[in-house]
Design a protein around this motif. Sequence first.
Motif, mmCIF file in Angstrom:
data_model
loop_
_atom_site.group_PDB
_atom_site.id
_atom_site.type_symbol
_atom_site.label_atom_id
_atom_site.label_comp_id
_atom_site.label_asym_id
_atom_site.label_seq_id
_atom_site.Cartn_x
_atom_site.Cartn_y
_atom_site.Cartn_z
ATOM 1 N N THR A 113 0.816 -1.219 0.000
ATOM 2 C CA THR A 113 0.000 0.000 0.000
ATOM 3 C C THR A 113 0.850 1.269 0.000
ATOM 4 O O THR A 113 0.435 2.286 -0.560
ATOM 5 C CB THR A 113 -0.923 0.024 1.236
ATOM 6 N N ALA A 114 2.023 1.215 0.605
ATOM 7 C CA ALA A 114 2.816 2.431 0.786
ATOM 8 C C ALA A 114 3.578 2.851 -0.465
ATOM 9 O O ALA A 114 3.942 4.030 -0.582
ATOM 10 C CB ALA A 114 3.800 2.246 1.944
ATOM 11 N N ILE A 115 3.818 1.944 -1.404
ATOM 12 C CA ILE A 115 4.581 2.298 -2.604
ATOM 13 C C ILE A 115 3.713 2.181 -3.856
ATOM 14 O O ILE A 115 3.329 3.193 -4.458
ATOM 15 C CB ILE A 115 5.836 1.408 -2.755
ATOM 16 N N ILE A 116 3.395 0.960 -4.263
ATOM 17 C CA ILE A 116 2.683 0.751 -5.522
ATOM 18 C C ILE A 116 1.275 1.342 -5.466
ATOM 19 O O ILE A 116 0.886 2.129 -6.339
ATOM 20 C CB ILE A 116 2.617 -0.753 -5.863
ATOM 21 N N ALA A 117 0.501 0.966 -4.439
ATOM 22 C CA ALA A 117 -0.875 1.461 -4.348
ATOM 23 C C ALA A 117 -0.905 2.982 -4.213
ATOM 24 O O ALA A 117 -1.740 3.652 -4.826
ATOM 25 C CB ALA A 117 -1.594 0.813 -3.172
ATOM 26 N N LEU A 118 0.009 3.521 -3.418
ATOM 27 C CA LEU A 118 0.052 4.975 -3.237
ATOM 28 C C LEU A 118 0.432 5.683 -4.530
ATOM 29 O O LEU A 118 -0.057 6.789 -4.820
ATOM 30 C CB LEU A 118 1.050 5.329 -2.131
ATOM 31 N N GLY A 129 -6.146 12.704 -2.773
ATOM 32 C CA GLY A 129 -6.290 11.256 -2.675
ATOM 33 C C GLY A 129 -5.200 10.632 -1.831
ATOM 34 O O GLY A 129 -5.461 9.699 -1.061
ATOM 35 N N VAL A 130 -3.973 11.150 -1.950
ATOM 36 C CA VAL A 130 -2.859 10.619 -1.165
ATOM 37 C C VAL A 130 -3.086 10.845 0.320
ATOM 38 O O VAL A 130 -2.796 9.981 1.155
ATOM 39 C CB VAL A 130 -1.531 11.267 -1.605
ATOM 40 N N ALA A 131 -3.634 12.019 0.686
ATOM 41 C CA ALA A 131 -3.888 12.321 2.099
ATOM 42 C C ALA A 131 -4.879 11.334 2.698
ATOM 43 O O ALA A 131 -4.682 10.837 3.806
ATOM 44 C CB ALA A 131 -4.416 13.749 2.238
ATOM 45 N N LEU A 132 -5.957 11.059 1.980
ATOM 46 C CA LEU A 132 -6.944 10.091 2.469
ATOM 47 C C LEU A 132 -6.367 8.678 2.470
ATOM 48 O O LEU A 132 -6.574 7.908 3.417
ATOM 49 C CB LEU A 132 -8.206 10.149 1.608
ATOM 50 N N ALA A 133 -5.619 8.353 1.418
ATOM 51 C CA ALA A 133 -5.005 7.027 1.337
ATOM 52 C C ALA A 133 -3.967 6.827 2.437
ATOM 53 O O ALA A 133 -3.737 5.695 2.866
ATOM 54 C CB ALA A 133 -4.358 6.828 -0.030
ATOM 55 N N ALA A 134 -3.339 7.929 2.908
ATOM 56 C CA ALA A 134 -2.336 7.824 3.969
ATOM 57 C C ALA A 134 -2.931 7.228 5.236
ATOM 58 O O ALA A 134 -2.284 6.431 5.927
ATOM 59 C CB ALA A 134 -1.735 9.195 4.269
ATOM 60 N N LEU A 135 -4.168 7.603 5.557
ATOM 61 C CA LEU A 135 -4.834 7.047 6.731
ATOM 62 C C LEU A 135 -5.103 5.557 6.539
ATOM 63 O O LEU A 135 -4.990 4.764 7.476
ATOM 64 C CB LEU A 135 -6.134 7.790 7.001
ATOM 65 N N TYR A 136 -5.482 5.186 5.327
ATOM 66 C CA TYR A 136 -5.698 3.777 4.999
ATOM 67 C C TYR A 136 -4.383 3.019 5.136
ATOM 68 O O TYR A 136 -4.349 1.909 5.686
ATOM 69 C CB TYR A 136 -6.251 3.661 3.586
ATOM 70 N N VAL A 137 -3.285 3.623 4.648
ATOM 71 C CA VAL A 137 -1.967 2.995 4.736
ATOM 72 C C VAL A 137 -1.574 2.771 6.194
ATOM 73 O O VAL A 137 -1.077 1.700 6.566
ATOM 74 C CB VAL A 137 -0.908 3.849 4.016
ATOM 75 N N ALA A 138 -1.796 3.795 7.038
ATOM 76 C CA ALA A 138 -1.413 3.692 8.446
ATOM 77 C C ALA A 138 -2.171 2.572 9.147
ATOM 78 O O ALA A 138 -1.572 1.736 9.841
ATOM 79 C CB ALA A 138 -1.664 5.020 9.155
ATOM 80 N N SER A 139 -3.481 2.548 8.980
ATOM 81 C CA SER A 139 -4.298 1.537 9.660
ATOM 82 C C SER A 139 -3.985 0.139 9.142
ATOM 83 O O SER A 139 -3.869 -0.814 9.922
ATOM 84 C CB SER A 139 -5.783 1.856 9.485
ATOM 85 N N SER A 140 -3.822 0.008 7.815
ATOM 86 C CA SER A 140 -3.537 -1.316 7.252
ATOM 87 C C SER A 140 -2.133 -1.787 7.621
ATOM 88 O O SER A 140 -1.909 -2.996 7.804
ATOM 89 C CB SER A 140 -3.702 -1.293 5.724
ATOM 90 N N THR A 141 -1.177 -0.854 7.755
ATOM 91 C CA THR A 141 0.179 -1.227 8.146
ATOM 92 C C THR A 141 0.198 -1.837 9.539
ATOM 93 O O THR A 141 0.866 -2.849 9.787
ATOM 94 C CB THR A 141 1.121 -0.007 8.095
ATOM 95 N N PHE A 265 -10.051 -0.312 -4.102
ATOM 96 C CA PHE A 265 -9.584 -1.249 -5.129
ATOM 97 C C PHE A 265 -8.070 -1.230 -5.265
ATOM 98 O O PHE A 265 -7.427 -2.290 -5.301
ATOM 99 C CB PHE A 265 -10.215 -0.923 -6.483
ATOM 100 N N LEU A 266 -7.476 -0.034 -5.338
ATOM 101 C CA LEU A 266 -6.040 0.059 -5.548
ATOM 102 C C LEU A 266 -5.256 -0.484 -4.364
ATOM 103 O O LEU A 266 -4.191 -1.097 -4.533
ATOM 104 C CB LEU A 266 -5.653 1.514 -5.825
ATOM 105 N N MET A 267 -5.772 -0.281 -3.156
ATOM 106 C CA MET A 267 -5.093 -0.805 -1.972
ATOM 107 C C MET A 267 -5.210 -2.324 -1.887
ATOM 108 O O MET A 267 -4.261 -3.013 -1.508
ATOM 109 C CB MET A 267 -5.684 -0.158 -0.706
ATOM 110 N N SER A 268 -6.368 -2.861 -2.234
ATOM 111 C CA SER A 268 -6.557 -4.319 -2.155
ATOM 112 C C SER A 268 -5.952 -5.044 -3.348
ATOM 113 O O SER A 268 -5.593 -6.222 -3.245
ATOM 114 C CB SER A 268 -8.047 -4.654 -2.059
#
Length: 318
Positions: A113-118, A129-141, A265-268
């Motif tokens: 999630t932190a490289i390719i998906a981001l 989008g990156v700001a919102l995805a950052a929260l997803y990255v943190a929780s999923s990490t 979708f991009l994260m999964s």
Amino acid sequence: MYGIFEQLQFSLSITGPICLMLILGIFLKRIQLINENFIDVASRLVFQVTLPAMLFLSIVGEKHDFSSGISLILFGLIANFSFFLFTCWMSKRKRFCSLDKGVVIQGGFRANTAIIALAYVANLYGTSGVALAALYVASSTVLYNIQAVIILSPTGEAHGTKAPNIMFKTLTKNPLIISIALGMFCYWASVPIPSIVTDAGRYFANMTLPLALLCTGGSLDMQSLRKDTASTWFATRYKLIWSPLLITGTALLYGFRGSDLGIIFLMSGAPTAAASYVMARAMGGNATLAANIIALTTVLSLFTCTLGIFLLTNWQLI
């Protein structure tokens, strides 16, 4: 017909630059312009400095409505944990050896999630989008690390005491989690960030994705895929097919649309994270198998993600 070609071109505009950077990394490694030492140092620079700077600035740099993203984060946690349980259950039907089982399961659920998906999110939705995805990255990490330690922990008292220590270190010393937490604090507390700091930070942030993708491409070893093919393909199917299908499909049923659905979708659908190799090696698993899974999912995800973006844009869902 023109609309289909136009949407395909749009899909390729999202995944194409990532593909070219990966190929460039492979080429530069092949001609020995970059080597293992460069990849090791640059990867640590990305993970410890430039990527945290990018995530921090994406949060504090603009106004965001993070409250609307709570449902996205909660869904991501529940969906990823459920898929983890599903992968564990399905793996019981296969007779993997003890050193391989945890590595295969991790390869099936742990996304990059932190490289390719981001990188995909940045191409598709930009800074917001990156700001919102950052929260997803943190929780999923956080979730991925806990799950990885659980599934990779060998039986035995000595290893049992080692697992909580590894889990604690990976969570509390992770620069990505620290930078996102710091960014959220500065954002909510309205802490003024001097322009000289943000300007210097952007220099680092702008290095992140190109350097990370070059290192990812340079570290791919396609020749190693000749080993453990059954285990590698099992993890690849779950990471690139079942994960985006089940998680994105469930998100559709729950009413997610637009950028939220695109991020899900991009994260999964992202390939297996490079951190899975580090975790497998630290926990005594089959590190070679972990590297094989990373290589194969990274290459094939370029096709599966392009197809997914094409279908979702064609159906006007993202």
